[in-house]
Scaffold this active site. Structure first.
Site, PDB file in Angstrom:
ATOM      1  N   ASP A   1     -14.612  -7.681  -6.657  1.00  0.00           N
ATOM      2  CA  ASP A   1     -15.145  -6.319  -6.556  1.00  0.00           C
ATOM      3  C   ASP A   1     -15.868  -6.059  -5.238  1.00  0.00           C
ATOM      4  O   ASP A   1     -16.815  -5.272  -5.168  1.00  0.00           O
ATOM      5  CB  ASP A   1     -16.098  -6.016  -7.739  1.00  0.00           C
ATOM      6  CG  ASP A   1     -15.401  -6.182  -9.073  1.00  0.00           C
ATOM      7  OD1 ASP A   1     -14.184  -5.923  -9.130  1.00  0.00           O
ATOM      8  OD2 ASP A   1     -16.070  -6.579 -10.045  1.00  0.00           O
TER       9      ASP A   1
ATOM     10  N   LYS B   1     -11.924  -4.700  -1.882  1.00  0.00           N
ATOM     11  CA  LYS B   1     -10.618  -5.075  -1.305  1.00  0.00           C
ATOM     12  C   LYS B   1      -9.667  -3.887  -1.265  1.00  0.00           C
ATOM     13  O   LYS B   1      -8.994  -3.632  -0.262  1.00  0.00           O
ATOM     14  CB  LYS B   1      -9.994  -6.219  -2.135  1.00  0.00           C
ATOM     15  CG  LYS B   1     -10.824  -7.494  -2.137  1.00  0.00           C
ATOM     16  CD  LYS B   1     -10.240  -8.543  -3.047  1.00  0.00           C
ATOM     17  CE  LYS B   1     -10.425  -8.274  -4.522  1.00  0.00           C
ATOM     18  NZ  LYS B   1     -11.802  -8.413  -5.013  1.00  0.00           N
TER      19      LYS B   1
ATOM     20  N   GLY C   1      -9.332  -4.751 -10.572  1.00  0.00           N
ATOM     21  CA  GLY C   1      -9.515  -3.294 -10.560  1.00  0.00           C
ATOM     22  C   GLY C   1      -9.888  -2.936  -9.141  1.00  0.00           C
ATOM     23  O   GLY C   1     -10.984  -3.247  -8.693  1.00  0.00           O
ATOM     24  N   HIS C   2      -8.961  -2.355  -8.399  1.00  0.00           N
ATOM     25  CA  HIS C   2      -9.172  -2.059  -6.982  1.00  0.00           C
ATOM     26  C   HIS C   2      -9.268  -0.551  -6.794  1.00  0.00           C
ATOM     27  O   HIS C   2      -8.304   0.177  -7.042  1.00  0.00           O
ATOM     28  CB  HIS C   2      -8.026  -2.650  -6.142  1.00  0.00           C
ATOM     29  CG  HIS C   2      -7.980  -4.151  -6.184  1.00  0.00           C
ATOM     30  ND1 HIS C   2      -7.056  -4.894  -5.503  1.00  0.00           N
ATOM     31  CD2 HIS C   2      -8.761  -5.040  -6.828  1.00  0.00           C
ATOM     32  CE1 HIS C   2      -7.281  -6.182  -5.729  1.00  0.00           C
ATOM     33  NE2 HIS C   2      -8.301  -6.294  -6.542  1.00  0.00           N
TER      34      HIS C   2
ATOM     35  N   GLN D   1      -9.552 -10.802  -7.289  1.00  0.00           N
ATOM     36  CA  GLN D   1     -10.692 -11.643  -7.631  1.00  0.00           C
ATOM     37  C   GLN D   1     -11.374 -12.116  -6.330  1.00  0.00           C
ATOM     38  O   GLN D   1     -11.225 -11.481  -5.312  1.00  0.00           O
ATOM     39  CB  GLN D   1     -10.277 -12.832  -8.517  1.00  0.00           C
ATOM     40  CG  GLN D   1      -9.847 -12.443  -9.934  1.00  0.00           C
ATOM     41  CD  GLN D   1      -8.495 -11.773 -10.020  1.00  0.00           C
ATOM     42  OE1 GLN D   1      -7.501 -12.302  -9.548  1.00  0.00           O
ATOM     43  NE2 GLN D   1      -8.443 -10.605 -10.618  1.00  0.00           N
TER      44      GLN D   1
END
Ligand code: GDP
Ligand code: IMO
Ligand code: MG
Length: 422
Positions: free
Chosen positions: A16, A19, A43-44, A225
Site C-alpha cells: 500500500d 504502487k 488493491g492499487h 504487496q
C-alpha cells in the site's frame, strides 16, 4: 528507462505504498506494463481527472490505451473477481480485450481456495496471519505442491480438472471439520468468469515479453504487496505467499536477471501494515490515530484499519539490499504536513543491544528514533522540488544519506498530478 530493459517498481515495506499511482504515472514511458506476483489481495488505487479506480489483478498501466498490459505467470487469478474488475473498466469506457494478455501459466484461485484460506486462518486462532481472504496462500501452496490449476487449463477438459481439484479441497475441509460454507452462487459467477476470461488473449507471456525486449521495447514490472510481505524475505509467517521482491520479477515474468534495469523502491514518508505480525514502529497512541486519519489508512481490499507508525529505515535499508533498489520514491509526504516533530527509526534495540540489520524475527525489538522538525506548509499544491520547505528537504537528505540511495520522486497527494521529480 533504457530500451530493451525491464524496470521494476516494488513496494519495499508492507504494501500500500502507492504502487498503482506511480505505475500509472510512469506508463507513458513504457511499452508494456506487467504484474509478476500476487493476485486480488492487492488493491492499487489510481486517481486522475476526478476519477478513482482500485485495481486488484489488472496492471495499473491499463489507463494508457496504447499500452500492452500483462498478467504474468507469477500471478494468481480469480476469474470471478477478474471479470468484475475488468467489466468495471469496460463500463468506464476502457477497451481491454486486445491489450490485456494473461499468462497461461498463472494459477487459478478456485472458490474452494478461498474457503481453505478462511479455514486455515480459523485453525490458527490468535496466530492467524490476517490474510485478505482471497485464497492466496492455498493457491500458491498448491502451485508448489504441483496440484494447482493454471489459466491454460481452461482451454481443455476444464470441467473434469476443476471437479477433481474441488473434490480434493472438500476432502481437506471435511478433515478440518470446516463445513460452514456454501459456494454454490460464488461458483456460478466463477464459471462465468472463466468464460469471460476466454475472450482475452491467454498467451505465453514470457515469450511475448522477451520478444518485445529483443525489439528494444521496455517493460515496467509492477510489484504487488511489499518486501516485508515476501515469502522469503518478509516477517514470516506473517507474510503473503509470493515472491514480491526483485527476484520475483525474473521468475514471475520469465525474464533473465541481466534484463533488469532500474529498480524503483517505493515507500511512504511513514509506515503502515495491515494484518497480523510484528511491526516495531507501530504507534498505539494519538499520533498513530492521527496518521491513519489524515492518510486515510484503511485497507483498499478489506477496509481494515491499517496499523501506523513512523518511517523504518532498518526495513528500508534491508529492502534496498535484497531488491537492488537504484531509486527511491517517497509517497504521502503531505500526510505529515503540520506535525511538530517527525521521527524516523534508525535502529532496533532489544535487551540493551542495538542493530541496524534486519533481525531474523522483529518481534520484541523496539525502535531507536531520530527526531526531525516538521513543516508548517501544505505540500499538496506544490509543483516542484525547489518549493519544498527546508524541513522536508532535510528529512529527504537524511533518508538519502542513510540509505545511500537517491529519492528521485516525491508524492504530495493521491492524484496523478501531485507527483514531483527531483
Ligand atoms: P498500492 O497498493 O501500493 O498501489 O497503494 P494503495 O492504493 O493500496 O494505497 C495508497 C493510498 O494512498 C491510495 O488511497 C492512494 O490514493 C493514496 N495516495 C497515493 N499517493 C499519495 C500521496 O502522495 N498523498 C496522499 N495523501 N495519498 C496518496
Ligand atoms: P498491495 O499490492 C497490504 C497482507 C495481508 C496479510 C498478509 C497475507 O495493495 O500493496 P494474503 O491475503 O496475501 O495471504 O495476506 O499480507 N497483504 C497486504 N497488505 N497491501 C497488500 O497489497 C497486501 N496483500 C496482502 O493483510 O497481512
Ligand atoms: Mg494496496
Amino acid at each position: 528507462m533504457a530500451k530493451g530493459k525491464v524496470d521494476a517498481l516494488l513496494g519495499i515495506v508492507f504494501g500500500d505504498e502507492g504502487k498503482g499511482k506511480v505505475v500509472d504515472v510512469f506508463t507513458p514511458k513504457y511499452d508494456i506494463v506487467a504484474r509478476f506476483a500476487g493476485g486480488p489481495n492487492a488493491g492499487h488505487t489510481i486517481i486522475f481527472e476526478g476519477k478513482k479506480f482500485v485495481l486488484r489483478s489488472i496492471p495499473s498501466g491499463i489507463f494508457d490505451e496504447g499500452k500492452l498490459n500483462i498478467i504474468g505467470n507469477g500471478c494468481v487469478i480469480a476469474p470471478d473477481l477478474f471479470m468484475a474488475e475488468a467489466q468495471e473498466l469496460e463500463t468506464a469506457g476502457y477497451n481491454l480485450k486486445e491489450r490485456l494478455h494473461i499468462s497461461k501459466r498463472a494459477h487459478l484461485i478456485l472458490p474452494t481456495h478461498r474457503v481453505l484460506d478462511r479455514a486455515y486462518e480459523a485453525a490458527k486462532g490468535k496466530n492467524k496471519v490476517g490474510t485478505t481472504g482471497k485464497g492466496i496462500g492455498p493457491t500458491y501452496s498448491e502451485k508448489a505442491s504441483r496440484t494447482g490449476l493454471r489459466v491454460g487449463d481452461i482451454l481443455e477438459n476444464f470441467q473434469q480438472k476443476y471437479q477433481m481439484l474441488k473434490a480434493r479441497h472438500e476432502q481437506i475441509l471435511s478433515d478440518l471439520h470446516y463445513t460452514d460454507y456454501d459456494i454454490a452462487e460464488e461458483e456460478q459467477k466463477w464459471m462465468e468468469g472463466v468464460e469471460y476470461m476466454r475472450q482475452f488473449p491467454l498467451t505465453d507471456t514470457e515469450t511475448e515479453i522477451n520478444q518485445a525486449l529483443r525489439q528494444g521495447k521496455n517493460v515496467l514490472a509492477e510489484g504487488a504487496q511489499g518486501t516485508m510481505l515476501d515469502i522469503d524475505h518478509g516477517t514470516y509467517p506473517f507474510v503473503s505467499s509470493s515472491s514480491t521482491t526483485c527476484g520475483g520479477v525474473c521468475t514471475g515474468l520469465g525474464v533473465a536477471p541481466n534484463t533488469i534495469g532500474e529498480v524503483f523502491g517505493i515507500f511512504k514518508a511513514y509506515s503502515t501494515r495491515v494484518g497480523s505480525g510484528p511491526f516495531p514502529v507501530e504507534l498505539f497512541d494519538e499520533t498513530g490515530d492521527k496518521i491513519r486519519e489524515i492518510g486515510h489508512e484503511y485497507g483498499a481490499v478489506t477496509g481494515r484499519n491499517r496499523r501506523c507508525g513512523w518511517l523504518d529505515l532498518v526495513a528500508l535499508k534491508y529492502a534496498i539490499m535484497v531488491n537492488g533498489v537504484s531509486q527511491l520514491i517517497m509517497m504521502k509526504s503531505d500526510v505529515l504536513d503540520g506535525f511538530d516533530t517527525i521521527r524516523a527509526c534508525i535502529a532496533y534495540e532489544k535487551d540493551g543491544v542495538q542493530t541496524t540489520d534486519m533481525p531474523y524475527d522483529t518481534e520484541g525489538w523496539t525502535p531507536v528514533y531520530r527526531d526531525f522538525p516538521g513543516w508548517e506548509q501544505n505540500l499538496t499544491s506544490l509543483t516542484s522540488a525547489d518549493q519544498f520547505p527546508q524541513e522536508l528537504k532535510d528529512y529527504i537528505r537524511f533518508i538519502e544519506e542513510e540509505t545511500e540511495t537517491p529519492v528521485t520522486i516525491v508524492s504530495v497527494g493521491p492524484d496523478r498530478e501531485q507527483t514531483i521529480s527531483r
